[in-house]
Design a protein around this motif. Structure first.
Motif, PDB file in Angstrom:
ATOM      1  N   ASP A  35     -10.664   6.627   5.217  1.00  0.00           N
ATOM      2  CA  ASP A  35     -10.302   5.842   4.028  1.00  0.00           C
ATOM      3  C   ASP A  35     -11.082   4.527   3.990  1.00  0.00           C
ATOM      4  OD1 ASP A  35      -9.076   5.315   1.631  1.00  0.00           O
ATOM      5  OD2 ASP A  35      -7.237   4.534   2.516  1.00  0.00           O
ATOM      6  N   PHE A  55      -0.308  -7.116  13.035  1.00  0.00           N
ATOM      7  CA  PHE A  55      -1.753  -7.201  13.197  1.00  0.00           C
ATOM      8  C   PHE A  55      -2.178  -8.660  13.202  1.00  0.00           C
ATOM      9  CE2 PHE A  55      -0.998  -3.223  10.896  1.00  0.00           C
ATOM     10  CZ  PHE A  55      -1.722  -2.321  11.663  1.00  0.00           C
ATOM     11  N   GLY A  94      -8.308 -12.344   6.462  1.00  0.00           N
ATOM     12  CA  GLY A  94      -8.417 -12.974   5.141  1.00  0.00           C
ATOM     13  C   GLY A  94      -8.413 -11.950   4.011  1.00  0.00           C
ATOM     14  N   ASP A 143      -6.614  -0.418   8.386  1.00  0.00           N
ATOM     15  CA  ASP A 143      -5.967   0.770   7.823  1.00  0.00           C
ATOM     16  C   ASP A 143      -6.460   2.084   8.423  1.00  0.00           C
ATOM     17  OD1 ASP A 143      -4.416   2.441   6.402  1.00  0.00           O
ATOM     18  OD2 ASP A 143      -5.257   1.990   4.428  1.00  0.00           O
ATOM     19  N   ASN A 196     -10.233  -2.011   2.406  1.00  0.00           N
ATOM     20  CA  ASN A 196      -9.872  -1.885   3.813  1.00  0.00           C
ATOM     21  C   ASN A 196     -10.848  -2.605   4.729  1.00  0.00           C
ATOM     22  OD1 ASN A 196      -7.512  -0.531   3.408  1.00  0.00           O
ATOM     23  ND2 ASN A 196      -8.412   1.500   3.556  1.00  0.00           N
ATOM     24  N   LYS A 247       2.922  -5.085   8.920  1.00  0.00           N
ATOM     25  CA  LYS A 247       2.979  -3.907   8.037  1.00  0.00           C
ATOM     26  C   LYS A 247       4.345  -3.268   8.210  1.00  0.00           C
ATOM     27  CE  LYS A 247      -0.056   0.030   6.911  1.00  0.00           C
ATOM     28  NZ  LYS A 247      -1.416   0.548   7.136  1.00  0.00           N
ATOM     29  N   ASN A 269      -9.762  -9.137   1.241  1.00  0.00           N
ATOM     30  CA  ASN A 269     -10.579  -7.950   1.419  1.00  0.00           C
ATOM     31  C   ASN A 269     -11.834  -8.031   0.545  1.00  0.00           C
ATOM     32  OD1 ASN A 269     -10.095  -6.675  -1.204  1.00  0.00           O
ATOM     33  ND2 ASN A 269      -8.003  -6.353  -0.465  1.00  0.00           N
ATOM     34  N   VAL A 317      -9.617  -4.176  13.392  1.00  0.00           N
ATOM     35  CA  VAL A 317      -8.438  -5.050  13.389  1.00  0.00           C
ATOM     36  C   VAL A 317      -7.654  -4.886  14.687  1.00  0.00           C
ATOM     37  CG1 VAL A 317      -6.894  -3.377  12.248  1.00  0.00           C
ATOM     38  CG2 VAL A 317      -6.493  -5.820  11.967  1.00  0.00           C
ATOM     39  N   GLY A 342       3.750   1.113   2.678  1.00  0.00           N
ATOM     40  CA  GLY A 342       4.797   0.104   2.645  1.00  0.00           C
ATOM     41  C   GLY A 342       4.220  -1.235   2.255  1.00  0.00           C
ATOM     42  N   MET A 373      -3.925 -11.791  11.823  1.00  0.00           N
ATOM     43  CA  MET A 373      -4.005 -12.196  10.418  1.00  0.00           C
ATOM     44  C   MET A 373      -5.474 -12.266   9.990  1.00  0.00           C
ATOM     45  SD  MET A 373      -2.092 -13.086   7.940  1.00  0.00           S
ATOM     46  CE  MET A 373      -2.712 -13.458   6.321  1.00  0.00           C
ATOM     47  N   GLY A 403       0.820  -1.209   0.000  1.00  0.00           N
ATOM     48  CA  GLY A 403       0.000   0.000   0.000  1.00  0.00           C
ATOM     49  C   GLY A 403       0.844   1.245   0.000  1.00  0.00           C
ATOM     50  N   THR A 404       0.177   2.330   0.292  1.00  0.00           N
ATOM     51  CA  THR A 404       0.839   3.618   0.298  1.00  0.00           C
ATOM     52  C   THR A 404       1.988   3.647   1.301  1.00  0.00           C
ATOM     53  OG1 THR A 404      -1.412   4.424   0.082  1.00  0.00           O
ATOM     54  CG2 THR A 404       0.300   6.079   0.362  1.00  0.00           C
TER      55      THR A 404
HETATM   56  N1  LIG Z   1      -4.358  -7.820   9.172  1.00  0.00           N
HETATM   57  C1  LIG Z   1      -4.255  -8.132   7.886  1.00  0.00           C
HETATM   58  N2  LIG Z   1      -4.459  -9.382   7.469  1.00  0.00           N
HETATM   59  C2  LIG Z   1      -4.356  -9.730   6.163  1.00  0.00           C
HETATM   60  N3  LIG Z   1      -4.051  -8.858   5.179  1.00  0.00           N
HETATM   61  C3  LIG Z   1      -3.827  -7.578   5.528  1.00  0.00           C
HETATM   62  C4  LIG Z   1      -3.917  -7.142   6.891  1.00  0.00           C
HETATM   63  N4  LIG Z   1      -3.642  -5.836   6.926  1.00  0.00           N
HETATM   64  C5  LIG Z   1      -3.407  -5.454   5.677  1.00  0.00           C
HETATM   65  N5  LIG Z   1      -3.515  -6.494   4.814  1.00  0.00           N
HETATM   66  C6  LIG Z   1      -3.347  -6.460   3.356  1.00  0.00           C
HETATM   67  O1  LIG Z   1      -2.429  -5.448   3.020  1.00  0.00           O
HETATM   68  C7  LIG Z   1      -3.061  -4.449   2.215  1.00  0.00           C
HETATM   69  C8  LIG Z   1      -2.503  -3.104   2.566  1.00  0.00           C
HETATM   70  O2  LIG Z   1      -2.755  -2.835   3.936  1.00  0.00           O
HETATM   71  P1  LIG Z   1      -3.084  -1.393   4.472  1.00  0.00           P
HETATM   72  O3  LIG Z   1      -4.320  -0.915   3.786  1.00  0.00           O
HETATM   73  O4  LIG Z   1      -3.089  -1.391   5.943  1.00  0.00           O
HETATM   74  O5  LIG Z   1      -1.810  -0.624   3.938  1.00  0.00           O
HETATM   75  P2  LIG Z   1      -1.723   0.807   3.357  1.00  0.00           P
HETATM   76  O6  LIG Z   1      -0.321   1.016   2.967  1.00  0.00           O
HETATM   77  O7  LIG Z   1      -2.312   1.753   4.312  1.00  0.00           O
HETATM   78  O8  LIG Z   1      -2.657   0.661   2.091  1.00  0.00           O
HETATM   79  P3  LIG Z   1      -3.440   1.775   1.344  1.00  0.00           P
HETATM   80  O9  LIG Z   1      -2.508   2.276   0.294  1.00  0.00           O
HETATM   81  O10 LIG Z   1      -4.616   1.041   0.784  1.00  0.00           O
HETATM   82  O11 LIG Z   1      -3.823   2.813   2.340  1.00  0.00           O
HETATM   83  C9  LIG Z   1      -4.549  -4.595   2.482  1.00  0.00           C
HETATM   84  O12 LIG Z   1      -5.352  -4.201   1.397  1.00  0.00           O
HETATM   85  C10 LIG Z   1      -4.679  -6.088   2.734  1.00  0.00           C
HETATM   86  O13 LIG Z   1      -4.820  -6.795   1.524  1.00  0.00           O
END
Ligand SMILES: Nc1ncnc2c1ncn2[C@@H]1O[C@H](COP(=O)(O)OP(=O)(O)OP(=O)(O)O)[C@@H](O)[C@H]1O
Length: 838
Positions: free
Chosen positions: A238, A191, A195, A259, A243, A140, A197, A175, A123, A193, A120-121
């Motif tokens: 968001d 976090f 499944g 998120d 999410n 993360k 989204n 979460v 990392g 774990m 994601g944004t």
């Molecule tokens: N607890 C979790 N369990 C399983 N997969 C997860 C979990 N947290 C995040 N993910 C996966 O990682 C992806 C990115 O997570 P997250 O949205 O927290 O990161 P982000 O960098 O903030 O992303 P975004 O750019 O969407 O804001 C999620 O869309 C999901 O597929």
């Protein structure tokens, strides 16, 4: 097969292979061997490859194996080391490979990377095996850039507040954060774990949408989260299908919201560029001050998308989104909003004279949405517009016209029809264009679509009590009878339903209705109940036992704690010892929860607003109960404040630190918990990185915003202020220990949009000019993020982290445009309506 038997057969197999004289253990597979041959074959392969190293060693005792010699299977792309001693790639992402072990020095937990879950944004998110816990977690791993680090700390703060204070028993679909630590200068947050989204779920269903009972199931759960967020005065900012994740394992029908990296607290909304595009509310699109109502908008969009399989407002630009909203809803934002919104002129023309007013859907409007030609003429650029995916235009038609499942009986069809009518009525309350009329979570939560009651007529939610925004200038008399509830956002017209008063010992001590969010009353009706404790305004306490003072109807229950606004205290043990309407706080109640639920120390400067009458003796005044990020004076445009203005660098808790610690480029030396800064950072290159980031991902962001970015100004400013950069902050949090708390890094980033400045804070920013490094450090050290702060568990390793104004910049978020674009929509123009629901 027993081990001995296995060994025997392997030995004979080896002999057969080695001697070659006997019959071979293998023979060619022929199709004639029947339909089970494939299974048998895979069984054989499984047996032969299980413990393959041991098998090889049995065959050849001299065989040696070292995992280190295995070729690395990289998960990060690109995987060329460019910075951070070769550990990071050019995007400042930690280069991950399968079986890389990340260690939390403090808890000694090992995170063995197994696969990449998402990128994601902020990392990467990796699935990791934690042997000490005997389970998988989602880790993360934040980019190694100060702005991302700071924003991630903000996420940690909000999540910890939610997890520990508002969803202590893990029942509100938020979460769970497990722990956080530093690894090779990357902030890592683990976090539970989850499944896949909801977007992936829709994709796996060929974007056909889900049956209405499933939509209802998910909607109820998301609504539950929104109720909690509202109580905590936190705006997610968001919400989108990506999410919302399904639970893994036994309960795959459960969902959780993830998120909180963009979240903020109500009333302290600093950023104007928020929400993913498809789910962006009209007020955010228009640059109008926003509230938690923006989450309700996103929620409405998600509900429709779950049903249709495609985003309702899949616009390719903000212009396109607004146009779709106006067409689908048959309404445009009211003149009162358009008159004040910052970006109205980008999308609307002003008709001018009242005599020339145009009528829009029966209403007189002085603004009119620009046609494409008018937009082109005004902006010297054509608006980007995408294709339309539905056969119909109006919301009702789109939903009612969506193909029915095959083979429905007549009765089933009429039942589905009435459910769809309920759905339409429900989402109309959520995607109400006027945020003031949009339903709040409490209002929406009683809708028949969610409750399953028969839908016979349009739903009329109970009216809202007036939300009184908190004004920092309010002079508060802290006597319980003297109106402090007003300052805390409670309005006098909050209606109290004290139906349970007689069973609740807390009630007598909470004569002023329940607590409000930071933005006003908590609404006196609704669905929330059993054991939520709506705690009186600031200074109130709550405990784990039932403690309910607000009215609140029914549905949501189980010990939900709505903290009062400023300065409410929290503790496990019963502590309502006061009488005569006073809440007495025991001495051991050592921390406070702000309106956001965030714990903020009492001995920092700022307004007296947050001071509980009960706490006055024990604590010094606290600042407004905002997230620390809101205390950070974000980058302030020189257009608004002179460079010498104290507002530029300090005046608020963290802002002071910002002002005196303008170091750049962190080099945290020691991986783990003790990073420190010893290098200076080139603010200009920092800005370039952002610009690159923006250009790469966010074409919507206009160039003016970049060139005149406050970040740019700050970076340059901060070049002149690169001394005294080391502050100490403890960091760490124990895995699986909801009650364990730690003092944590409290640098919260802010990118400041001057036009979006919250006037309530300007006075805070402009005071306290005589700041010294030492008092800053001690102030910052005392920003507690957890409500229960036990000094005995604060012995975490400290780390030194530079903070400067450029570091405070928050990465601009627009995940919708970065992770999901029009190319993720079907190519055919009317795909979904031809799809038949399974
Ligand atoms: N607890 C979790 N369990 C399983 N997969 C997860 C979990 N947290 C995040 N993910 C996966 O990682 C992806 C990115 O997570 P997250 O949205 O927290 O990161 P982000 O960098 O903030 O992303 P975004 O750019 O969407 O804001 C999620 O869309 C999901 O597929």
């Amino acid at each position: 097969m027993s081990d001995q038997g296995m060994e025997k057969s392997v030995r004979s197999l080896g002999r057969a292979v080695i001697t070659g004289g006997e019959e071979s253990a293998f023979r060619r597979y022929t199709k004639d061997e029947g339909r089970f041959a494939r299974t048998e074959r895979s069984e054989l392969i499984k047996r032969l490859t299980k413990d393959i190293v041991g098998t090889y060693q049995l065959c050849n005792p001299k065989f040696k194996h070292s995992e280190a010699l295995n070729p690395k299977r990289y998960l990060t792309s690109p995987h060329i080391g460019e910075s951070n001693d070769g550990f990071d790639n050019t995007n400042s992402d930690l280069i991950l490979n399968v079986n890389l072990v990340l260690i939390n020095d403090r808890s000694q937990h090992r995170y063995i990377v197994k696969e990449l879950l998402g990128h994601g944004t902020f990392g990467q998110v990796a699935k990791c095996w934690v042997p000490e816990e005997n389970r998988y977690v989602a880790l993360k791993i934040i980019k190694n850039l100060p702005a991302y680090y700071n924003q991630a700390i903000h996420e940690v703060t909000i999540l910890r507040t939610l997890n520990e204070n508002f969803d202590r028993y893990n029942k509100h679909n938020i979460v769970r954060m497990l722990e956080f630590f530093l690894y090779r200068h990357h902030l890592c947050i683990s976090f539970e774990m989850l499944g896949i989204n909801l977007y992936d779920l829709l994709k796996s269903n060929n974007l056909k949408g889900l049956p209405l009972n499933v939509v209802r199931l998910f909607s109820n759960q998301i609504m539950c989260t929104l109720l909690v967020l509202k109580g905590a005065a936190i705006i997610h900012c968001d919400l989108k299908p990506e999410n919302i994740l399904l639970l893994e394992g036994l309960k795959p029908t459960g969902v959780k919201v993830i998120d909180f990296g963009s979240a903020c607290t109500e009333g302290h909304t600093v950023y104007s560029y928020i929400q993913s595009r498809y789910y962006r509310s009209p007020e955010v699109l228009l640059g109008y001050p926003y509230t938690a109502a923006i989450d309700m908008w996103s929620f409405g969009c998600i509900v429709v998308e779950l049903f249709l399989g495609l985003p309702l407002f899949a616009g390719s630009s903000e212009y396109d989104i607004l146009r779709r909203i106006i067409n689908v809803l048959g309404a445009q934002p009211p003149d009162s909003i358009l008159r004040e919104a910052k970006k109205t002129s980008s999308f609307f023309k002003h008709i001018g004279s009242i005599h020339r007013m145009e009528t829009f859907k029966g209403n007189k409007c002085v603004y009119h949405f620009l046609t494409e030609e008018e937009y082109n003429a005004r902006h010297q650029a054509k608006p980007i517009v995408g294709r339309w995916y539905f056969n119909q235009v109006k919301l009702d038609d789109i939903i009612l016209g969506y193909p029915y499942r095959k083979n429905l009986t007549k009765d089933e069809k009429s039942e589905e029809q009435s459910l769809r009518l309920a759905l339409i009525n429900f989402v109309r309350g959520l995607i109400e264009i006027d945020p003031k009329k949009r339903w709040t979570p409490l209002q929406a939560s009683q809708h028949p679509f969610l409750t399953g009651k028969p839908f016979t007529q349009p739903y009329h939610p109970p009216p809202l009590t007036h939300n009184t925004p908190i004004v920092s200038h309010v002079k508060v008399n802290h006597g319980p009878e003297q109106g402090h509830w007003l300052a805390s956002g409670l309005s006098p017209q909050v209606h109290m339903n004290l139906g349970v008063q007689h069973i609740n010992p807390c009630i007598q001590m909470m004569p002023f209705s329940h607590a409000s969010s930071g933005y006003g009353s908590c609404e006196s009706y609704g669905s929330f109940n059993e054991n939520p404790y709506f705690v009186g305004s600031y200074g109130s306490n709550c405990n784990e036992s039932s403690c309910l003072s607000g009215s609140c109807g029914s549905n949501y229950n189980d010990n939900l704690c709505f903290f009062g606004s400023y300065g409410s205290s929290y503790n496990d043990s019963p502590r309502f010892a006061g009488s005569n309407g006073e809440h007495r706080v025991p001495d051991y109640c050592s921390s406070t929860v702000g309106s956001s639920g965030l714990s903020i120390p009492m001995h920092i400067g700022g307004s007296n607003l947050g001071t509980s009458p009960d706490l006055r003796g024990a604590f010094r005044p606290m600042s407004l109960g905002a997230s620390p990020s809101q205390f950070t004076p974000p980058n302030i445009s020189p257009r608004k404040f002179s460079p010498n203005s104290p507002a530029n660098f300090h005046g608020s808790l963290l802002g002071k630190a910002t002002g005196v610690s303008p170091c750049h480029k962190k080099s945290w030396g020691h991986s783990g918990t003790i990073p420190h800064l010893n290098q200076h950072f080139d603010g200009v290159s920092q800005h370039r990185q952002f610009q690159h980031h923006l250009e790469g991902n966010y074409s919507e962001q206009n160039s003016e915003g970049l060139i005149n970015s406050p970040r740019n100004a700050q970076s340059i400013q901060s070049n002149r202020r690169n001394e005294r950069c080391q502050n100490e902050y403890p960091l760490g949090m124990a895995l699986n220990s909801p009650t364990s708390t730690s003092q944590t890094e409290s640098s919260f980033s802010s990118s400041f949009d001057p036009g979006n400045w919250d006037p309530n804070f300007s006075d805070l920013l402009l005071q306290d000019d005589d700041i010294t490094v030492s008092n800053l450090v001690s102030e910052i050290d005392n920003v507690h993020l957890a409500p229960k702060m036990d000094s005995s568990i604060l012995n975490f390793g400290t780390f030194r982290h530079a903070r400067d104004t450029s570091q405070m910049a928050r990465p601009i978020l627009n995940p919708a445009s970065s992770t999901r674009t029009d190319k993720h929509l079907p190519k055919c123009s009317k795909a979904p309506v031809h799809c038949v629901r399974q």
